[in-house]
Enzyme design. Structure first.
Site, PDB file in Angstrom:
ATOM      1  N   GLU A   1     -12.597   5.833   6.361  1.00  0.00           N
ATOM      2  CA  GLU A   1     -11.639   6.261   7.369  1.00  0.00           C
ATOM      3  C   GLU A   1     -11.190   7.652   6.938  1.00  0.00           C
ATOM      4  O   GLU A   1     -11.170   7.971   5.741  1.00  0.00           O
ATOM      5  CB  GLU A   1     -10.432   5.323   7.418  1.00  0.00           C
ATOM      6  CG  GLU A   1     -10.759   4.004   8.090  1.00  0.00           C
ATOM      7  CD  GLU A   1      -9.507   3.227   8.478  1.00  0.00           C
ATOM      8  OE1 GLU A   1      -9.379   2.880   9.658  1.00  0.00           O
ATOM      9  OE2 GLU A   1      -8.660   2.974   7.603  1.00  0.00           O
TER      10      GLU A   1
ATOM     11  N   SER B   1       0.798  -1.225   0.000  1.00  0.00           N
ATOM     12  CA  SER B   1       0.000   0.000   0.000  1.00  0.00           C
ATOM     13  C   SER B   1       0.833   1.279   0.000  1.00  0.00           C
ATOM     14  O   SER B   1       1.610   1.508  -0.919  1.00  0.00           O
ATOM     15  CB  SER B   1      -0.933  -0.074   1.206  1.00  0.00           C
ATOM     16  OG  SER B   1      -1.812   0.986   1.221  1.00  0.00           O
TER      17      SER B   1
HETATM   18  P1  NG1 Z   1      -3.043   2.054  13.043  1.00  0.00           P
HETATM   19  O1  NG1 Z   1      -1.568   1.964  12.852  1.00  0.00           O
HETATM   20  O2  NG1 Z   1      -3.664   0.894  13.775  1.00  0.00           O
HETATM   21  O3  NG1 Z   1      -3.434   3.378  13.622  1.00  0.00           O
HETATM   22  C1  NG1 Z   1      -3.339   2.715  10.466  1.00  0.00           C
HETATM   23  C2  NG1 Z   1      -4.351   3.794  10.175  1.00  0.00           C
HETATM   24  C3  NG1 Z   1      -5.701   3.138   9.941  1.00  0.00           C
HETATM   25  C4  NG1 Z   1      -5.625   2.048   8.881  1.00  0.00           C
HETATM   26  C5  NG1 Z   1      -4.474   1.091   9.176  1.00  0.00           C
HETATM   27  C6  NG1 Z   1      -4.255   0.052   8.104  1.00  0.00           C
HETATM   28  C7  NG1 Z   1      -4.568   6.025  11.152  1.00  0.00           C
HETATM   29  C8  NG1 Z   1      -4.667   6.838  12.378  1.00  0.00           C
HETATM   30  N1  NG1 Z   1      -4.481   4.707  11.326  1.00  0.00           N
HETATM   31  O4  NG1 Z   1      -3.731   2.003  11.610  1.00  0.00           O
HETATM   32  O5  NG1 Z   1      -6.628   4.118   9.601  1.00  0.00           O
HETATM   33  O6  NG1 Z   1      -5.538   2.585   7.597  1.00  0.00           O
HETATM   34  O7  NG1 Z   1      -3.257   1.811   9.391  1.00  0.00           O
HETATM   35  O8  NG1 Z   1      -3.552   0.515   7.021  1.00  0.00           O
HETATM   36  O9  NG1 Z   1      -4.553   6.570  10.047  1.00  0.00           O
HETATM   37 ZN    ZN Z   2      -3.709   1.085   0.251  1.00  0.00          ZN
END
Ligand code: NG1
Ligand code: ZN
Length: 543
Positions: free
Chosen positions: A380, A66
């Site tokens: 999100e 990603s």
């Molecule tokens: P974590 O590292 O658990 O906060 C992050 C993003 C999520 C999601 C995941 C998976 C933020 C605050 N957190 O998670 O929204 O996209 O990565 O890729 O952006």
């Molecule tokens: Zn992605």
């Protein structure tokens, strides 16, 4: 039929790095690519088992990291309806990935086969694809070894965006049923969404071009391909200018561009020369996230993130529901996480008068919650999201007899939109076209879109502590249950600020605790974030 000797033999070509522990998290497995050979091999074993368990339904394997840097890679599984792997199977992936020896691996695999009651003689089918990372081909070879060792039928779809693979998995598994989702090919994907886009844009016009930064990832060439199927601006379509689509320079991937850069840095990619009023969007490296932005009349950068796309989509769908005469049958809801800006939550509840659910971080949680509505809009803040239509909603939309020309128009648009939106997972290409359709229908510029509400100033901070796992969150991660006392201390800080809101939670993807804070002014939000971070450090100890 699985042959354990073959599995053992092939596995010995892909030994597990001895000192590593792996965990299948929200984004599957993701790390430095050179650590992933054994992991991908074992994910291949699990994909075969999952397919056998489901009597030969096709499982997807996507190799991508990603928005991570170019030297990383990752792997995740796609379930038969194009959804993410069922959560109860994630620990199996973790268990297989951590087996220390070939013998242990096979023992675990045999036991799992029994535990999940997979018929060893059942067929196994897998399709897979990868993003444009240089390490992808090595990892594909590891995957193939697992599929061969397990006697799995497979198709290699080469380079695809993550959502394209999700689409294909659903198409394969619904082929010939009443739920047929689309033609099982990459071209089929373009044809489906292009036809829906054309229909949704009937009699509408976009104003000016949209410039799309593709993070130098797989979304670039795929958007170029999609464009060939779309009407141009002069034919009632949209003028899409593709930038940062260089996939031949591996080091350029996600570097100083892409949705993650724009969202976290709150600025346009330095390579984009944007002028006041230009409409811009950025995809991430595998094109499952999108954010919009523009420069306002004072040339100030303005971000239109996932929260904004969700509110825009919810308001549009609510309008269409009313205009088509289907409002009663189509109960729309919005799903957010605690990271959604408080102003967006308030806008949905007070202005749009729609219900909101808040879930844990991670799209699988949002996706499941969205299924509770007839039309569930989930995003999100970082730009990953989509809109789900329940089977009952689709039936109502398909069967309703419009009572007036106005209802007929709205109904036709609604039908087109159900085809345009990827029902399996957040899809940046499909979301891009959806936003373009909505802006055209509303006759809005980005500024007018932004004017719907004013974001509360906010700050996201990453705090490194000795052990992030002592921070245990509850209530959709808005409160800390442990360590004891921490929540009370955070609330004491929040109480000092106007419109203050803040929470801390352990990241699922990085070894850190994330602190989010918002308040009525920039200074207050920064202050609150700093104070809550100090609380986290006090309880967690400095790393
Ligand atoms: P974590 O590292 O658990 O906060 C992050 C993003 C999520 C999601 C995941 C998976 C933020 C605050 N957190 O998670 O929204 O996209 O990565 O890729 O952006
Ligand atoms: Zn992605």
């Amino acid at each position: 039929m699985a042959d354990y000797e073959k599995i053992k033999e092939a596995s010995s070509k892909h030994p597990k790095p001895a000192d590593k522990t792996f965990q299948y998290g929200t984004a599957g497995f993701r790390m430095k690519a050179n650590l992933l050979n054994s992991v991908v091999y074992r994910v291949g074993l699990l994909a075969a088992l999952r397919s056998r368990k489901l009597n030969g339904q096709t499982i997807g394997v996507m190799i991508t990291a990603s928005h991570n840097p170019p030297e990383d890679n990752g792997v995740k599984l796609v379930d038969p309806m194009g959804e993410m792997l069922e959560a109860s199977w994630e620990p199996y992936a973790t268990e297989l990935a951590n087996a220390q020896s070939e013998d242990e691996l096979v023992k675990i695999y045999e036991k799992l086969t029994e535990d999940v009651k997979a018929k060893p003689g059942a067929p196994a089918r897998v399709i897979y694809a990868r993003d444009t990372r240089a390490s992808g081909s090595t990892l594909v070879a590891c995957l193939k070894d697992a599929l061969d060792a397990t006697g799995t039928e497979y198709t290699d779809y080469k380079h695809l965006t993550t959502p394209q693979l999700h689409y294909l998995v659903r198409c394969v598994n619904t082929k010939g049923t009443q739920y047929e989702y689309g033609e099982v090919s990459e071209q089929g994907y373009y044809k489906k969404i292009a036809a829906a886009f054309k229909q949704a844009m009937k009699h509408k016009k976009t104003t000016g071009p949209v410039t799309v930064d593709c993070a130098n990832g797989v979304g670039g060439p795929k958007l170029v391909e999609l464009k060939k199927h779309l009407p141009g601006a002069s034919e009632g379509g949209v003028d899409i200018k593709v930038v940062n689509d260089d996939v031949l320079k591996p080091e350029a991937l996600n570097s100083q561009c892409g949705a993650d850069f724009v969202k976290t840095q709150q600025r346009a990619p330095p390579s984009s020369k944007i002028s006041s009023g230009d409409r811009c969007a950025s995809l991430d490296g595998d094109a499952d996230r999108i954010v919009y932005y523009f420069a306002d009349k004072d040339n100030t950068f303005r971000l239109l993130d996932g929260d904004r796309i969700a509110t825009l989509a919810a308001s549009f769908l609510a309008d269409l529901g009313r205009a088509s005469g289907l409002a009663e049958q189509l109960k729309i809801g919005v799903v957010q996480t605690a990271y959604a800006n408080g102003a967006s939550t308030q806008y949905v509840e007070k202005n749009l008068k729609l219900p909101i659910l808040c879930t844990n971080t991670g799209v699988k949680h949002l996706h499941h919650a969205a299924q509770r509505f007839d039309i569930g809009v989930y995003f999100e803040a970082n730009g990953h999201g989509t809109v789900l239509f329940s089977p009952a909603a689709l039936k109502a939309i398909a069967n309703y007899e419009p009572q007036s020309p106005a209802q007929k128009n709205a109904l036709e648009t609604l039908r087109a939109v159900t085809e345009l939106i990827n029902q399996t997972v957040g899809d940046a290409l499909s979301d891009l076209l959806l936003v373009e359709v909505i802006l055209a229908h509303k006759g809005w510029t980005c500024q007018e879109w932004l004017n719907t509400y004013v974001d509360l100033p906010n700050r996201l901070v990453r705090v490194e502590v000795k052990d992030r796992n002592i921070f245990q969150a509850v209530d959709a991660e808005r409160k800390l249950e442990k360590p004891e006392g921490a929540q009370k201390d955070i609330e004491t800080e929040i109480a000092k600020y106007t419109k203050g809101r803040s929470f801390a939670r352990a990241s699922g993807t990085e070894d850190a605790v994330r602190v989010y804070a918002e308040a009525s002014t920039r200074g207050e939000a920064d202050d609150l974030a700093a104070r809550v971070s100090a609380v986290v450090r006090r309880y967690g100890g400095v790393a």
